[in-house]
Design an enzyme around this catalytic site. Structure first.
Site, PDB file in Angstrom:
ATOM      1  N   SER A 132       0.819  -1.216   0.000  1.00 30.37           N
ATOM      2  CA  SER A 132       0.000   0.000   0.000  1.00 30.37           C
ATOM      3  C   SER A 132       0.851   1.264   0.000  1.00 30.37           C
ATOM      4  O   SER A 132       0.520   2.248  -0.648  1.00 30.37           O
ATOM      5  CB  SER A 132      -0.898   0.023   1.244  1.00 30.37           C
ATOM      6  OG  SER A 132      -1.679  -1.146   1.308  1.00 30.37           O
ATOM      7  N   GLU A 244      -6.763   1.253 -13.769  1.00 29.07           N
ATOM      8  CA  GLU A 244      -6.618  -0.084 -13.165  1.00 29.07           C
ATOM      9  C   GLU A 244      -7.804  -0.352 -12.237  1.00 29.07           C
ATOM     10  O   GLU A 244      -8.405  -1.429 -12.267  1.00 29.07           O
ATOM     11  CB  GLU A 244      -5.296  -0.175 -12.389  1.00 29.07           C
ATOM     12  CG  GLU A 244      -5.153  -1.477 -11.622  1.00 29.07           C
ATOM     13  CD  GLU A 244      -3.747  -1.743 -11.088  1.00 29.07           C
ATOM     14  OE1 GLU A 244      -2.815  -1.005 -11.452  1.00 29.07           O
ATOM     15  OE2 GLU A 244      -3.593  -2.707 -10.317  1.00 29.07           O
TER      16      GLU A 244
HETATM   17  C1  LIG Z   1      -3.289 -12.161  -6.692  1.00 31.16           C
HETATM   18  C2  LIG Z   1      -2.568 -10.868  -6.539  1.00 31.16           C
HETATM   19  C3  LIG Z   1      -2.082 -10.227  -7.670  1.00 31.16           C
HETATM   20  C4  LIG Z   1      -1.353  -9.041  -7.546  1.00 31.16           C
HETATM   21  N1  LIG Z   1      -0.797  -8.467  -8.659  1.00 31.16           N
HETATM   22  C5  LIG Z   1       0.078  -7.435  -8.515  1.00 31.16           C
HETATM   23  C6  LIG Z   1       0.820  -6.942  -9.626  1.00 31.16           C
HETATM   24  O1  LIG Z   1       0.674  -7.414 -10.766  1.00 31.16           O
HETATM   25  N2  LIG Z   1       1.720  -5.947  -9.424  1.00 31.16           N
HETATM   26  C7  LIG Z   1       1.918  -5.400  -8.192  1.00 31.16           C
HETATM   27  O2  LIG Z   1       2.757  -4.512  -8.059  1.00 31.16           O
HETATM   28  N3  LIG Z   1       1.222  -5.834  -7.109  1.00 31.16           N
HETATM   29  C8  LIG Z   1       0.317  -6.848  -7.247  1.00 31.16           C
HETATM   30  N4  LIG Z   1      -0.374  -7.319  -6.154  1.00 31.16           N
HETATM   31  C9  LIG Z   1      -0.123  -6.722  -4.850  1.00 31.16           C
HETATM   32  C10 LIG Z   1      -1.305  -5.942  -4.285  1.00 31.16           C
HETATM   33  O3  LIG Z   1      -1.536  -4.780  -5.022  1.00 31.16           O
HETATM   34  C11 LIG Z   1      -0.963  -5.673  -2.810  1.00 31.16           C
HETATM   35  O4  LIG Z   1      -1.045  -6.917  -2.131  1.00 31.16           O
HETATM   36  C12 LIG Z   1      -1.883  -4.667  -2.160  1.00 31.16           C
HETATM   37  O5  LIG Z   1      -1.676  -3.386  -2.709  1.00 31.16           O
HETATM   38  C13 LIG Z   1      -1.690  -4.596  -0.642  1.00 31.16           C
HETATM   39  O6  LIG Z   1      -0.362  -4.485  -0.297  1.00 31.16           O
HETATM   40  P1  LIG Z   1       0.237  -5.462   0.832  1.00 31.16           P
HETATM   41  O7  LIG Z   1      -0.092  -6.844   0.441  1.00 31.16           O
HETATM   42  O8  LIG Z   1       1.665  -5.121   1.029  1.00 31.16           O
HETATM   43  O9  LIG Z   1      -0.582  -5.116   2.135  1.00 31.16           O
HETATM   44  P2  LIG Z   1      -0.226  -3.959   3.191  1.00 31.16           P
HETATM   45  O10 LIG Z   1       0.055  -2.692   2.480  1.00 31.16           O
HETATM   46  O11 LIG Z   1       0.786  -4.489   4.138  1.00 31.16           O
HETATM   47  O12 LIG Z   1      -1.610  -3.816   3.946  1.00 31.16           O
HETATM   48  C14 LIG Z   1      -2.007  -4.710   4.986  1.00 31.16           C
HETATM   49  C15 LIG Z   1      -3.350  -4.231   5.550  1.00 31.16           C
HETATM   50  O13 LIG Z   1      -3.187  -2.913   6.108  1.00 31.16           O
HETATM   51  C16 LIG Z   1      -4.134  -2.052   5.535  1.00 31.16           C
HETATM   52  N5  LIG Z   1      -3.594  -0.692   5.389  1.00 31.16           N
HETATM   53  C17 LIG Z   1      -2.402  -0.325   4.866  1.00 31.16           C
HETATM   54  N6  LIG Z   1      -2.280   1.000   4.871  1.00 31.16           N
HETATM   55  C18 LIG Z   1      -3.421   1.504   5.404  1.00 31.16           C
HETATM   56  C19 LIG Z   1      -3.907   2.817   5.690  1.00 31.16           C
HETATM   57  N7  LIG Z   1      -3.197   3.900   5.365  1.00 31.16           N
HETATM   58  N8  LIG Z   1      -5.115   2.939   6.276  1.00 31.16           N
HETATM   59  C20 LIG Z   1      -5.850   1.860   6.579  1.00 31.16           C
HETATM   60  N9  LIG Z   1      -5.456   0.588   6.332  1.00 31.16           N
HETATM   61  C21 LIG Z   1      -4.250   0.416   5.751  1.00 31.16           C
HETATM   62  C22 LIG Z   1      -4.433  -2.638   4.164  1.00 31.16           C
HETATM   63  O14 LIG Z   1      -5.673  -2.174   3.662  1.00 31.16           O
HETATM   64  C23 LIG Z   1      -4.418  -4.119   4.479  1.00 31.16           C
HETATM   65  O15 LIG Z   1      -5.675  -4.495   4.985  1.00 31.16           O
HETATM   66  C24 LIG Z   1      -1.158  -8.478  -6.277  1.00 31.16           C
HETATM   67  C25 LIG Z   1      -1.674  -9.113  -5.134  1.00 31.16           C
HETATM   68  C26 LIG Z   1      -2.359 -10.289  -5.263  1.00 31.16           C
HETATM   69  C27 LIG Z   1      -2.857 -10.952  -4.011  1.00 31.16           C
END
Ligand SMILES: Cc1cc2nc3c(=O)[nH]c(=O)nc-3n(C[C@H](O)[C@H](O)[C@H](O)COP(=O)(O)OP(=O)(O)OC[C@H]3O[C@@H](n4cnc5c(N)ncnc54)[C@H](O)[C@@H]3O)c2cc1C
Length: 381
Positions: A132, A244
């Site tokens: 994120s 997107e």
């Molecule tokens: C099947 C799949 C395909 C994907 N494809 C791609 C891709 O092609 N390219 C790419 O770059 N990424 C890709 N992603 C990654 C995806 O975009 C990220 O998993 C997503 O953006 C969340 O990031 P994170 O997993 O690091 O979670 P984190 O950022 O660690 O978040 C964890 C939790 O904390 C919450 N959170 C974080 N910040 C805040 C805030 N400011 N306020 C409130 N809540 C918050 C989030 O909502 C979440 O619930 C993919 C993911 C999956 C599962």
């Protein structure tokens, strides 16, 4: 309600794409799910028939359509319960970066292959330590003469194993005070020494879509592969993430519509206590609620698509659509699955797979919590 989004040419295109799905996708879906990846040949066939990068001008090798052709493709993929063949990710999410921010030389180099299916693309923003909070990425690109040297790890990258080109977000400036100004986008070709397709990840849903970890270990790429000036990555991503999010919403809406349609048919057919389960008031009320959500969602989304096509830059509304349509899909698919009883737990049933595929939509393309952060900011809060 009647839809007014499309012209006749889009409906003809829809028929042609349905024929393509019947011939080139549906017969292979089960195998693709088992192997965890879509056949490369399917990409080439889609390219040959003009189903990739539909909006791209002919001068770059595209079929010269518009965004509504892309909407048709996404809707039909969802209607076909296909969650593996990531055409929208390639055509409408990744390639637009090359088109919008690439130089003419870069466009000439890459766009024709993207439209023909010779080049499959991916975008790598997320890292093991951050998703994120994009400004916190750790991947670095150090300038060395006419080259850059990339180091870092990316995870959850869709099309990660299949990709021929990956757009990588990396830091070109180590100053933490300039975190937002230090992200730069680079195009890395598969096969470059130091670019490793490290691991295909096992997932809850989207079984036919390859999602991978990527690693860059002293990966040397020419400066000619930088997309836009140094430090332009963050605003570029913010701009393109709108489409997107809209694409995710379009897929979610069409999935909910298909699932509801199939559930209505199933409840009319399945009998319990001597009558179709559709005759129970609980079934009627639940499906009436789902139908209302789907219809209301459709009206908002078609309006948003029309404004997007007209060139409006709608940060708030694209975030709202991603948030609402994916939450709505979650509610609808959960409600509908219940009417299938035990069959709704069996993998051979599309509704079961749709339930598992739906969950990620609230997570990727920016989590739904991040959508609320953006909407709140747009409200001036
Ligand atoms: C099947 C799949 C395909 C994907 N494809 C791609 C891709 O092609 N390219 C790419 O770059 N990424 C890709 N992603 C990654 C995806 O975009 C990220 O998993 C997503 O953006 C969340 O990031 P994170 O997993 O690091 O979670 P984190 O950022 O660690 O978040 C964890 C939790 O904390 C919450 N959170 C974080 N910040 C805040 C805030 N400011 N306020 C409130 N809540 C918050 C989030 O909502 C979440 O619930 C993919 C993911 C999956 C599962």
């Amino acid at each position: 309600m009647e839809r007014h989004l499309f012209r006749e040419e889009h409906e003809l295109f829809r028929q042609a794409f349905r024929r393509f799905l019947d011939k080139e996708v549906l017969p292979h879906q089960e195998r693709w799910r088992e192997q965890g990846i879509v056949d490369r040949e399917a990409w080439r066939k889609a390219g040959r028939e003009g189903f990739l990068c539909t909006w791209m001008e002919e001068k770059w090798g595209g079929p010269g359509g518009d965004f509504l052709h892309a909407v048709v493709i996404s809707e039909e993929m969802a209607r076909a319960y296909d969650s593996g063949f990531a055409i929208a990710l390639h055509s409408d999410i990744v390639v637009p970066y090359l088109h919008a921010f690439g130089s003419d030389e870069q466009r000439q180099r890459w766009l024709p292959g993207c439209a023909s299916g010779e080049l499959v693309t991916a975008i790598a923003m997320t890292e093991p330590g951050t998703g994120s909070d994009l400004a916190a990425i750790q991947t670095t690109a150090r300038r060395d003469g006419d080259d850059y040297v990339l180091n870092g790890a990316k995870t959850f990258i869709s099309n990660g194993m299949l990709c021929d080109l990956v757009i990588v977000a990396a830091k070109t400036d180590a100053d933490p005070a300039r975190a937002h100004q230090s992200v730069t986008l680079f195009v890395v070709e598969a096969g470059r020494p130091g670019f490793l397709k490290a691991k295909k990840l096992a997932k809850m849903g989207l079984p036919a879509q390859d999602t991978a970890e990527l690693a860059f270990e002293d990966c040397r790429i020419p400066a000619a592969n930088r997309l836009g000036p140094e430090g332009s990555g963050f605003p570029a991503l913010m701009q393109k993430l709108q489409q997107e999010r809209l694409m995710v919403a379009i897929g979610a809406q069409a999935s909910a519509e298909r699932i509801l349609e199939d559930t209505i048919a199933y409840t009319k057919d399945r009998k319990a206590f001597g009558k179709p389960i559709s005759k129970f008031q609980n079934t009627q009320f639940k499906l009436a609620e789902c139908a209302t959500e789907v219809e209301v969602g459709r009206a908002f989304l078609d309006r948003l698509c029309a404004e997007h096509v007209a060139g409006k830059y709608l940060v708030r509304e694209c975030s709202m659509a991603k948030l609402w349509q994916t939450e709505m899909l979650g509610r609808v698919v959960d409600t509908c699955l219940q009417f299938f009883g035990g069959y709704g737990y069996m993998l051979e049933y599309p509704v079961t797979r749709a339930y598992m595929d739906a969950r990620v939509q609230r997570i990727y393309a920016g989590t739904n919590e991040i959508m609320k952060v953006i909407i709140a900011k747009q409200l001036g809060l």
